[in-house]
Motif scaffolding. Structure first.
Motif, short mmCIF file in Angstrom:
data_model
loop_
_atom_site.label_atom_id
_atom_site.label_comp_id
_atom_site.label_asym_id
_atom_site.label_seq_id
_atom_site.Cartn_x
_atom_site.Cartn_y
_atom_site.Cartn_z
N GLY A 75 -0.98 -8.01 -1.91
CA GLY A 75 -1.38 -7.05 -2.93
C GLY A 75 -2.87 -6.91 -3.09
N ASP A 76 -3.62 -7.99 -2.82
CA ASP A 76 -5.07 -7.98 -3.07
C ASP A 76 -5.91 -7.77 -1.82
OD1 ASP A 76 -4.74 -8.36 -5.76
OD2 ASP A 76 -5.12 -10.52 -5.72
N GLU A 77 -5.44 -8.21 -0.66
CA GLU A 77 -6.34 -8.32 0.48
C GLU A 77 -5.84 -7.72 1.79
OE1 GLU A 77 -7.31 -12.42 0.98
OE2 GLU A 77 -7.63 -12.75 -1.15
N ALA A 78 -4.56 -7.49 1.92
CA ALA A 78 -4.02 -7.12 3.23
C ALA A 78 -4.55 -5.78 3.71
CB ALA A 78 -2.50 -7.08 3.17
N ALA A 79 -4.79 -5.70 5.03
CA ALA A 79 -5.10 -4.43 5.67
C ALA A 79 -3.80 -3.69 5.94
CB ALA A 79 -5.87 -4.67 6.96
N GLY A 80 -3.90 -2.42 6.22
CA GLY A 80 -2.71 -1.67 6.55
C GLY A 80 -1.94 -1.23 5.31
N ASP A 81 -0.67 -0.98 5.48
CA ASP A 81 0.18 -0.45 4.43
C ASP A 81 0.70 -1.61 3.56
OD1 ASP A 81 2.13 0.71 2.84
OD2 ASP A 81 2.91 2.00 4.43
N ARG A 82 0.05 -1.85 2.44
CA ARG A 82 0.44 -2.97 1.59
C ARG A 82 1.84 -2.78 1.00
NH1 ARG A 82 -5.17 -4.11 -1.85
NH2 ARG A 82 -6.47 -4.64 -0.03
N LEU A 83 2.17 -1.54 0.66
CA LEU A 83 3.50 -1.31 0.08
C LEU A 83 4.59 -1.63 1.11
CD1 LEU A 83 2.86 1.99 -1.92
CD2 LEU A 83 3.13 -0.32 -2.83
N ALA A 84 4.36 -1.28 2.36
CA ALA A 84 5.34 -1.60 3.40
C ALA A 84 5.46 -3.11 3.57
CB ALA A 84 4.94 -0.94 4.72
N GLN A 85 4.35 -3.81 3.47
CA GLN A 85 4.39 -5.26 3.61
C GLN A 85 5.13 -5.91 2.44
OE1 GLN A 85 0.55 -7.00 5.02
NE2 GLN A 85 -0.09 -4.86 5.13
N LEU A 86 4.91 -5.38 1.24
CA LEU A 86 5.64 -5.89 0.08
C LEU A 86 7.13 -5.60 0.22
CD1 LEU A 86 3.10 -4.88 -2.70
CD2 LEU A 86 3.64 -7.21 -1.96
N ASP A 87 7.46 -4.44 0.78
CA ASP A 87 8.87 -4.12 1.03
C ASP A 87 9.49 -5.14 2.00
OD1 ASP A 87 8.70 -1.91 -0.60
OD2 ASP A 87 8.54 -0.46 1.05
N ALA A 88 8.71 -5.58 2.98
CA ALA A 88 9.21 -6.56 3.94
C ALA A 88 9.49 -7.90 3.26
CB ALA A 88 8.20 -6.74 5.07
N VAL A 89 8.62 -8.28 2.33
CA VAL A 89 8.86 -9.52 1.59
C VAL A 89 10.11 -9.39 0.72
CG1 VAL A 89 7.92 -11.13 -0.11
CG2 VAL A 89 6.42 -10.12 1.61
N LEU A 196 -13.48 -5.46 -11.11
CA LEU A 196 -14.16 -4.18 -10.97
C LEU A 196 -14.55 -3.93 -9.52
CD1 LEU A 196 -15.22 -1.74 -12.58
CD2 LEU A 196 -17.43 -2.92 -12.71
N GLY A 197 -14.87 -4.98 -8.79
CA GLY A 197 -15.18 -4.84 -7.38
C GLY A 197 -14.00 -4.33 -6.57
N LYS A 198 -12.80 -4.51 -7.10
CA LYS A 198 -11.59 -3.98 -6.47
C LYS A 198 -11.14 -2.68 -7.12
CE LYS A 198 -10.00 -8.73 -5.68
NZ LYS A 198 -9.00 -9.76 -6.06
N ASP A 199 -12.03 -2.11 -7.94
CA ASP A 199 -11.74 -0.88 -8.69
C ASP A 199 -10.55 -1.05 -9.62
OD1 ASP A 199 -12.17 1.73 -9.54
OD2 ASP A 199 -10.79 2.56 -8.06
N ARG A 200 -10.49 -2.23 -10.26
CA ARG A 200 -9.45 -2.48 -11.25
C ARG A 200 -10.09 -2.93 -12.56
NH1 ARG A 200 -5.58 -6.22 -7.36
NH2 ARG A 200 -4.97 -4.59 -5.89
N ILE A 201 -9.57 -2.41 -13.66
CA ILE A 201 -10.03 -2.82 -14.99
C ILE A 201 -8.80 -3.16 -15.81
CG2 ILE A 201 -11.19 -2.10 -17.11
CD1 ILE A 201 -12.94 -0.26 -15.45
N TYR A 202 -8.77 -4.40 -16.30
CA TYR A 202 -7.64 -4.86 -17.11
C TYR A 202 -8.01 -4.99 -18.58
CZ TYR A 202 -5.50 -5.93 -12.60
OH TYR A 202 -4.98 -5.83 -11.33
N LEU A 203 -9.14 -4.43 -18.98
CA LEU A 203 -9.47 -4.29 -20.40
C LEU A 203 -8.88 -2.96 -20.86
CD1 LEU A 203 -13.23 -5.31 -20.19
CD2 LEU A 203 -11.37 -6.70 -21.17
N LEU A 218 -19.68 -2.58 -17.39
CA LEU A 218 -19.06 -3.69 -16.66
C LEU A 218 -19.80 -3.99 -15.35
CD1 LEU A 218 -15.28 -2.76 -17.09
CD2 LEU A 218 -16.78 -3.99 -18.66
N LYS A 219 -20.73 -3.10 -14.97
CA LYS A 219 -21.50 -3.30 -13.74
C LYS A 219 -22.81 -4.02 -13.97
CE LYS A 219 -19.56 0.97 -11.80
NZ LYS A 219 -19.87 2.32 -11.25
#
Length: 305
Positions: A75-89, A196-203, A218-219
């Motif tokens: 979810g955080d680091e994989a290259a390629g199609d992350r959703l497909a990889q999660l489907d495989a898991v 934020l470096g991953k373009d995510r904000i949980y505030l 935040l920057k």
């Protein structure tokens, strides 16, 4: 253990890769070496690293941690199609519950854990879904939206632990969810800059607006006064959740009680570290020291909340 830990898993004996689903290989990059897993787990809110646990509990927690580490890395680091990889898991999890061996090496120990602890599939599938959500949702409008995310990303961990301990029931789930949501909120506060470096904000956006905090704030190299007030507000919410969930610790005994107390104490110590940094979560990641962890563990066990 929480999500978004930013940890890195090492190679396993299959030579697989978390990016594998996008390249034709298996998405199986999480470690299976218990020594490596234990070293990683020490930096996370997950009781697998606790030496007080029974050997069978440690074995089951290691199995779950390997699964969760794989899912988070995808979810955080994989290259390629992350959703497909999660489907495989997910397909492999479904194989386990169909009574078949999973294809991914890191999930193979999980089959024994499922059989021996009656662990249902729901919390495992929720952790996969949380990582799917991370690919689609990068901002949260309200606190309620964030809590709903925590129900996928954090609360299942506590429920899994209760199943492994043989202490799963609806009341304990309520308390456990409160503790796990609190821990997830605290980790988000510690990781504002990294996320934020991953373009995510949980505030929550509604809280940022309330305190006059913009995304550009935040920057900054260090937190301004408005952001510090916002962080203090969210930390107080997490503190209240930890207090609300504290009866879970009293409902347990022996090694299980000590392990879960350590789980909660880690969250309390992190909140104290954030306060000690004057709620500046941008200058550096506030982390509790061993003395702070021990102090909070004593307080939790002494019911000083």
């Amino acid at each position: 253990m929480e999500r978004n830990s930013g940890g890195h898993a090492g190679p396993d004996d299959t030579g697989g890769d978390a990016a594998g689903a996008g390249t034709g290989e298996q998405p199986d990059r999480a470690v299976v070496d218990p020594a490596v897993v234990m070293a990683q787990a020490k930096d996370e809110n997950f009781p697998v690293a606790s030496r007080v646990l029974r050997p069978d509990h440690r074995r089951h927690l290691l199995a779950v941690y390997g699964f969760a580490r794989l899912v988070d890395d995808i979810g955080d680091e994989a290259a390629g199609d992350r959703l497909a990889q999660l489907d495989a898991v997910q397909a492999d999890v479904e194989r386990i519950y169909a009574g078949r061996d999973p294809e991914l090496a890191v999930l193979r120990p999980l089959r024994g854990t499922v059989a021996e602890t009656d662990l249902p599939a729901d919390p495992l599938l929720a952790l996969i879904e949380a990582n799917r959500q991370d690919q689609r949702v990068r901002r949260y409008a309200t606190y309620d939206d964030l809590v709903a995310y925590c129900r996928l990303s954090a609360d299942p961990v506590g429920r899994i632990v209760l199943y492994i301990f043989g202490r799963a029931d609806e009341q304990r789930f309520v308390w456990s969810d409160q503790i796990c949501t609190a821990l997830q909120i605290v980790e988000h506060l510690q990781d504002v800059a990294e996320d934020l470096g991953k373009d995510r904000i949980y505030l929550p956006a509604e809280d940022m607006a309330r305190f006059g905090v913009a995304e550009t704030d935040l920057k900054a190299p260090s937190a301004g006064s408005d952001l510090r007030k916002l962080v203090a507000f969210e930390a107080a919410r997490a503190t209240n959740l930890l207090r609300a969930g504290a009866p879970l610790i009293d409902s347990l005994s022996g090694r299980e009680r000590l392990a879960v107390a350590g789980f909660a104490a880690g969250g309390r110590a992190a909140i104290a570290a954030i306060a000690a940094a004057d709620h500046d979560v941008l200058g550096q990641r506030p982390r509790p020291g061993k003395a702070g962890l021990l102090r909070e563990l004593v307080r939790v066990l002494a019911r000083k909340r």
